[in-house]
Write a protein that holds these residues in place. Sequence first.
Motif, mmCIF file in Angstrom:
data_model
loop_
_atom_site.group_PDB
_atom_site.id
_atom_site.type_symbol
_atom_site.label_atom_id
_atom_site.label_comp_id
_atom_site.label_asym_id
_atom_site.label_seq_id
_atom_site.Cartn_x
_atom_site.Cartn_y
_atom_site.Cartn_z
ATOM 1 N N UNK A 244 0.838 -1.212 0.000
ATOM 2 C CA UNK A 244 0.000 0.000 0.000
ATOM 3 C C UNK A 244 0.867 1.253 0.000
ATOM 4 N N UNK A 245 1.915 1.251 0.807
ATOM 5 C CA UNK A 245 2.813 2.406 0.839
ATOM 6 C C UNK A 245 3.533 2.583 -0.491
ATOM 7 N N UNK A 246 3.899 1.482 -1.120
ATOM 8 C CA UNK A 246 4.572 1.553 -2.427
ATOM 9 C C UNK A 246 3.634 2.155 -3.465
ATOM 10 N N UNK A 247 2.389 1.736 -3.465
ATOM 11 C CA UNK A 247 1.421 2.310 -4.406
ATOM 12 C C UNK A 247 1.216 3.797 -4.114
ATOM 13 N N UNK A 248 1.162 4.157 -2.850
ATOM 14 C CA UNK A 248 0.983 5.555 -2.450
ATOM 15 C C UNK A 248 2.167 6.393 -2.915
ATOM 16 N N UNK B 247 12.435 4.993 -6.950
ATOM 17 C CA UNK B 247 12.390 5.982 -5.875
ATOM 18 C C UNK B 247 11.196 5.734 -4.961
ATOM 19 N N UNK B 248 10.037 5.502 -5.540
ATOM 20 C CA UNK B 248 8.834 5.233 -4.748
ATOM 21 C C UNK B 248 8.994 4.009 -3.864
ATOM 22 N N UNK B 249 9.585 2.966 -4.412
ATOM 23 C CA UNK B 249 9.821 1.755 -3.622
ATOM 24 C C UNK B 249 10.766 2.026 -2.455
ATOM 25 N N UNK B 250 11.830 2.769 -2.701
ATOM 26 C CA UNK B 250 12.770 3.111 -1.618
ATOM 27 C C UNK B 250 12.081 3.945 -0.547
ATOM 28 N N UNK B 251 11.297 4.918 -0.980
ATOM 29 C CA UNK B 251 10.595 5.778 -0.019
ATOM 30 C C UNK B 251 9.587 4.963 0.786
#
Length: 116
Positions: A90-94, A100-104
Amino acid sequence: MYNKNIAKAIYTYQASKAYNIDSKLLTTLINSESSYRANSKHNLDYVSGLAGINSRYWDIPNKSIKEQIFAGAYVLRHYLNRYKGDTLKALTAYKGISDLGRRQAKDVYKRYLKIS
């Protein structure tokens, strides 16, 4: 830094209850987006608010501080439902399906686990 403003804390608690989200998770996510700074600027001009809402994808109220926090909870709940409660997905999709999104997302998830 985590939110230390009482009004923002109350809105975060209310939003987490309204959308059945752990308030620590919502706090950690919003902190990662803006550090709860109302005047925070995002890298993309169509991303705005404390929770970093993408207006190209989400047409939801996102003007007042309360709306910004509730918008973040709404979007996070959407992704938690989509991924059957898998917080990291869910956080990855957000955050965005990119390197970058995956790392964040992983960073937010690790920070959340530390305070849970």
